[in-house]
Scaffold this motif. Structure first.
Motif, PDB file in Angstrom:
ATOM      1  N   GLY A 214      82.837  21.140  40.589  1.00 33.62           N
ATOM      2  CA  GLY A 214      81.670  20.382  41.017  1.00 33.62           C
ATOM      3  C   GLY A 214      80.339  20.964  40.605  1.00 33.62           C
ATOM      4  O   GLY A 214      79.290  20.538  41.105  1.00 33.62           O
ATOM      5  N   VAL A 215      80.344  21.932  39.673  1.00 30.79           N
ATOM      6  CA  VAL A 215      79.096  22.531  39.187  1.00 30.79           C
ATOM      7  C   VAL A 215      78.809  21.967  37.800  1.00 30.79           C
ATOM      8  O   VAL A 215      79.539  22.232  36.840  1.00 30.79           O
ATOM      9  N   GLY A 216      77.736  21.197  37.690  1.00 32.81           N
ATOM     10  CA  GLY A 216      77.386  20.578  36.423  1.00 32.81           C
ATOM     11  C   GLY A 216      76.704  21.540  35.471  1.00 32.81           C
ATOM     12  O   GLY A 216      76.214  22.601  35.864  1.00 32.81           O
ATOM     13  N   VAL A 217      76.655  21.146  34.203  1.00 33.21           N
ATOM     14  CA  VAL A 217      76.055  22.024  33.187  1.00 33.21           C
ATOM     15  C   VAL A 217      74.563  22.210  33.395  1.00 33.21           C
ATOM     16  O   VAL A 217      73.977  23.194  32.909  1.00 33.21           O
ATOM     17  N   ASP A 218      73.915  21.315  34.136  1.00 32.77           N
ATOM     18  CA  ASP A 218      72.486  21.466  34.385  1.00 32.77           C
ATOM     19  C   ASP A 218      72.186  22.699  35.226  1.00 32.77           C
ATOM     20  O   ASP A 218      71.048  23.191  35.232  1.00 32.77           O
ATOM     21  N   ALA A 219      73.186  23.219  35.925  1.00 33.57           N
ATOM     22  CA  ALA A 219      73.003  24.428  36.747  1.00 33.57           C
ATOM     23  C   ALA A 219      73.366  25.698  35.994  1.00 33.57           C
ATOM     24  O   ALA A 219      73.202  26.795  36.540  1.00 33.57           O
ATOM     25  N   LEU A 220      73.830  25.577  34.753  1.00 35.45           N
ATOM     26  CA  LEU A 220      74.351  26.727  34.022  1.00 35.45           C
ATOM     27  C   LEU A 220      73.475  27.126  32.848  1.00 35.45           C
ATOM     28  O   LEU A 220      72.851  26.287  32.195  1.00 35.45           O
ATOM     29  N   ALA A 221      73.441  28.425  32.585  1.00 34.58           N
ATOM     30  CA  ALA A 221      72.873  28.998  31.367  1.00 34.58           C
ATOM     31  C   ALA A 221      73.903  29.977  30.821  1.00 34.58           C
ATOM     32  O   ALA A 221      74.860  30.342  31.523  1.00 34.58           O
ATOM     33  N   VAL A 222      73.734  30.410  29.584  1.00 31.04           N
ATOM     34  CA  VAL A 222      74.667  31.368  28.998  1.00 31.04           C
ATOM     35  C   VAL A 222      73.907  32.562  28.435  1.00 31.04           C
ATOM     36  O   VAL A 222      72.768  32.439  27.962  1.00 31.04           O
ATOM     37  N   HIS A 223      74.564  33.718  28.499  1.00 34.39           N
ATOM     38  CA  HIS A 223      73.949  34.989  28.098  1.00 34.39           C
ATOM     39  C   HIS A 223      75.008  35.786  27.341  1.00 34.39           C
ATOM     40  O   HIS A 223      75.900  36.383  27.945  1.00 34.39           O
ATOM     41  N   PHE A 224      74.914  35.767  26.007  1.00 33.42           N
ATOM     42  CA  PHE A 224      75.950  36.386  25.187  1.00 33.42           C
ATOM     43  C   PHE A 224      75.453  37.652  24.492  1.00 33.42           C
ATOM     44  O   PHE A 224      74.305  37.714  24.036  1.00 33.42           O
ATOM     45  N   GLY A 229      80.465  39.893  17.147  1.00 29.57           N
ATOM     46  CA  GLY A 229      79.927  38.895  16.239  1.00 29.57           C
ATOM     47  C   GLY A 229      80.146  37.464  16.664  1.00 29.57           C
ATOM     48  O   GLY A 229      80.093  36.545  15.841  1.00 29.57           O
ATOM     49  N   GLN A 230      80.366  37.245  17.964  1.00 28.25           N
ATOM     50  CA  GLN A 230      80.699  35.906  18.453  1.00 28.25           C
ATOM     51  C   GLN A 230      79.572  35.227  19.229  1.00 28.25           C
ATOM     52  O   GLN A 230      79.759  34.112  19.731  1.00 28.25           O
ATOM     53  N   ALA A 231      78.412  35.852  19.327  1.00 27.06           N
ATOM     54  CA  ALA A 231      77.378  35.307  20.211  1.00 27.06           C
ATOM     55  C   ALA A 231      76.940  33.905  19.799  1.00 27.06           C
ATOM     56  O   ALA A 231      76.802  33.013  20.645  1.00 27.06           O
ATOM     57  N   LEU A 232      76.702  33.679  18.517  1.00 28.65           N
ATOM     58  CA  LEU A 232      76.285  32.348  18.084  1.00 28.65           C
ATOM     59  C   LEU A 232      77.414  31.334  18.233  1.00 28.65           C
ATOM     60  O   LEU A 232      77.178  30.196  18.653  1.00 28.65           O
ATOM     61  N   SER A 233      78.634  31.722  17.887  1.00 31.59           N
ATOM     62  CA  SER A 233      79.771  30.816  18.045  1.00 31.59           C
ATOM     63  C   SER A 233      79.948  30.427  19.509  1.00 31.59           C
ATOM     64  O   SER A 233      80.198  29.255  19.837  1.00 31.59           O
ATOM     65  N   ASN A 234      79.814  31.395  20.388  1.00 33.07           N
ATOM     66  CA  ASN A 234      79.943  31.121  21.817  1.00 33.07           C
ATOM     67  C   ASN A 234      78.816  30.226  22.315  1.00 33.07           C
ATOM     68  O   ASN A 234      79.028  29.343  23.156  1.00 33.07           O
ATOM     69  N   THR A 235      77.613  30.457  21.794  1.00 30.83           N
ATOM     70  CA  THR A 235      76.483  29.616  22.180  1.00 30.83           C
ATOM     71  C   THR A 235      76.712  28.181  21.748  1.00 30.83           C
ATOM     72  O   THR A 235      76.469  27.235  22.512  1.00 30.83           O
ATOM     73  N   LEU A 236      77.183  27.980  20.527  1.00 29.51           N
ATOM     74  CA  LEU A 236      77.451  26.629  20.045  1.00 29.51           C
ATOM     75  C   LEU A 236      78.510  25.954  20.910  1.00 29.51           C
ATOM     76  O   LEU A 236      78.393  24.764  21.233  1.00 29.51           O
ATOM     77  N   ALA A 237      79.532  26.694  21.310  1.00 26.91           N
ATOM     78  CA  ALA A 237      80.555  26.124  22.186  1.00 26.91           C
ATOM     79  C   ALA A 237      79.932  25.663  23.500  1.00 26.91           C
ATOM     80  O   ALA A 237      80.253  24.575  24.008  1.00 26.91           O
ATOM     81  N   ALA A 238      79.039  26.481  24.060  1.00 28.87           N
ATOM     82  CA  ALA A 238      78.377  26.104  25.316  1.00 28.87           C
ATOM     83  C   ALA A 238      77.494  24.875  25.119  1.00 28.87           C
ATOM     84  O   ALA A 238      77.465  23.975  25.971  1.00 28.87           O
ATOM     85  N   LEU A 239      76.776  24.824  24.003  1.00 30.01           N
ATOM     86  CA  LEU A 239      75.929  23.662  23.729  1.00 30.01           C
ATOM     87  C   LEU A 239      76.766  22.396  23.635  1.00 30.01           C
ATOM     88  O   LEU A 239      76.376  21.330  24.135  1.00 30.01           O
ATOM     89  N   ARG A 240      77.913  22.491  23.009  1.00 24.85           N
ATOM     90  CA  ARG A 240      78.766  21.305  22.859  1.00 24.85           C
ATOM     91  C   ARG A 240      79.367  20.872  24.189  1.00 24.85           C
ATOM     92  O   ARG A 240      79.845  19.737  24.322  1.00 24.85           O
ATOM     93  N   ARG A 241      79.341  21.747  25.171  1.00 23.48           N
ATOM     94  CA  ARG A 241      79.753  21.374  26.528  1.00 23.48           C
ATOM     95  C   ARG A 241      78.561  20.879  27.349  1.00 23.48           C
ATOM     96  O   ARG A 241      78.713  20.526  28.503  1.00 23.48           O
ATOM     97  N   GLY A 242      77.357  20.894  26.762  1.00 23.29           N
ATOM     98  CA  GLY A 242      76.179  20.354  27.425  1.00 23.29           C
ATOM     99  C   GLY A 242      75.249  21.366  28.041  1.00 23.29           C
ATOM    100  O   GLY A 242      74.215  20.996  28.624  1.00 23.29           O
ATOM    101  N   VAL A 243      75.561  22.646  27.949  1.00 21.03           N
ATOM    102  CA  VAL A 243      74.659  23.682  28.481  1.00 21.03           C
ATOM    103  C   VAL A 243      73.364  23.667  27.659  1.00 21.03           C
ATOM    104  O   VAL A 243      73.400  23.669  26.422  1.00 21.03           O
ATOM    105  N   ALA A 244      72.225  23.673  28.329  1.00 24.95           N
ATOM    106  CA  ALA A 244      70.954  23.505  27.623  1.00 24.95           C
ATOM    107  C   ALA A 244      69.969  24.636  27.890  1.00 24.95           C
ATOM    108  O   ALA A 244      68.789  24.515  27.544  1.00 24.95           O
ATOM    109  N   THR A 245      70.417  25.739  28.476  1.00 19.11           N
ATOM    110  CA  THR A 245      69.579  26.933  28.619  1.00 19.11           C
ATOM    111  C   THR A 245      70.347  28.114  28.055  1.00 19.11           C
ATOM    112  O   THR A 245      71.491  28.362  28.461  1.00 19.11           O
ATOM    113  N   VAL A 246      69.711  28.819  27.111  1.00 18.00           N
ATOM    114  CA  VAL A 246      70.363  29.929  26.434  1.00 18.00           C
ATOM    115  C   VAL A 246      69.481  31.167  26.531  1.00 18.00           C
ATOM    116  O   VAL A 246      68.294  31.124  26.182  1.00 18.00           O
TER     117      VAL A 246
END
Length: 314
Positions: A214-224, A229-246
């Protein structure tokens, strides 16, 4: 050479799978500098913050009210905040570890704070000197009082993907910890890959686990972190799930003391280069960021680990 001199288009069509706009939460002035062994003068920190604001960043994590015994690099927090030119429309969050830290934040006129919790028992003991449950008992009154003071509160959650003592961290365990911070009053939860071991598949599973709880992506940010060497790949994965704060750090400043090969935070310039290529709005000036990170690298006496900084400033 500028970013536009190497063939990067001014405008690109946006993939429908991605957020139209991403908020860059710049952590360089706090997380990026806190582990520096040599003291960075407060004048340099102030100029760093000014340059980052001039480059279009509007969320700038300025410093921390952790006791100077534990983070001597940020012992100048009060002086820095008293002299800081707080730009209209910009946010300057500070890290607050406990009730005393909140007192200092209130006295400094801070509008945004962040608390820092762990998804694992081991890291809670080593980083916060508390048990897993005790950390929440410590933070809950801090969050409640901060909200009562009209502050926005962010919750950092560390060890969301892997822990050096416990290994791979179960998504359900992370969701349970994150829900406790959100239920206590945090408006946003930043999911930290503290030792940089996450992969895109893990990111997908964790964001999906939060959605199932029940926690939507609007409540989430990511910190990689970019240890593997995976930080950008992980960020792109989060973006494709709708996370919009990095979260990112100018020049890739920062590191993790729990992994010998850790290479620091996701570099803001690397993030911006990717976002530009995806047609996602972010508001930052890449050339100004590169100039700023080159300037800071000179003051720290070593080259920036950011690939984009090295490419454009080289």
């Amino acid at each position: 050479m500028g970013a536009r001199d190497v063939g990067l288009p001014e405008h690109l069509p946006r993939s429908g799978e991605l957020p139209a706009e991403v908020t860059i939460w710049e952590v360089g002035p706090r997380d990026g500098l806190q582990n520096e062994a040599a003291t960075v003068p407060v004048d340099v920190k102030l100029e760093f913050l000014d340059r980052l604001a001039d480059a279009g960043l509007t969320t700038l994590e300025a410093t921390s009210f952790v006791h100077p015994k534990w983070v001597p690099q940020l012992a100048d927090a009060e002086e820095l905040l008293s002299r800081l030119d707080r730009r209209t429309g910009a946010r300057y969050p500070v890290l607050v570890p406990n009730a005393r830290g909140l007192d200092r934040a209130v006295d400094a006129g801070i509008a945004d704070i962040a608390v820092f919790a762990s998804a694992t028992e081991s890291f809670a003991k080593r980083n916060l000197n508390s048990t897993y449950d005790e950390q929440f008992a410590m933070f809950e009154p801090v969050i409640a009082r901060a909200r009562g003071e009209g502050m926005a509160v962010r919750g950092y959650l560390s060890m969301c993907f892997g822990d050096p003592w416990e290994g791979v961290v179960d998504p359900g365990q992370v969701v349970a910890a994150g829900r406790r911070l959100l239920d206590a009053g945090c408006g946003q939860l930043s999911l930290g890959d503290t030792i940089g071991v996450a992969t895109p598949g893990q990111v997908d599973r964790l964001v999906d686990a939060f959605a199932a709880a029940g926690v939507g992506v609007d409540a989430l940010a990511v910190h990689f972190h970019d240890t593997y060497g995976q930080a950008l790949s992980n960020t792109l994965a989060a973006l494709r799930r709708g996370v919009a704060t990095v979260d990112s750090s100018a020049g890739g400043l920062g590191g993790c003391p729990y992994a010998e090969s850790a290479t620091g935070n996701l570099a803001t310039e690397d993030l911006v280069w990717m976002l530009d290529g995806l047609g996602v709005r972010h508001g930052a000036d890449l050339d100004a960021l590169v100039t700023t990170s080159t300037w800071m690298a000179q003051r720290l006496g070593r080259p920036s680990p950011s690939r984009v900084v090295r490419a454009l400033a080289g």
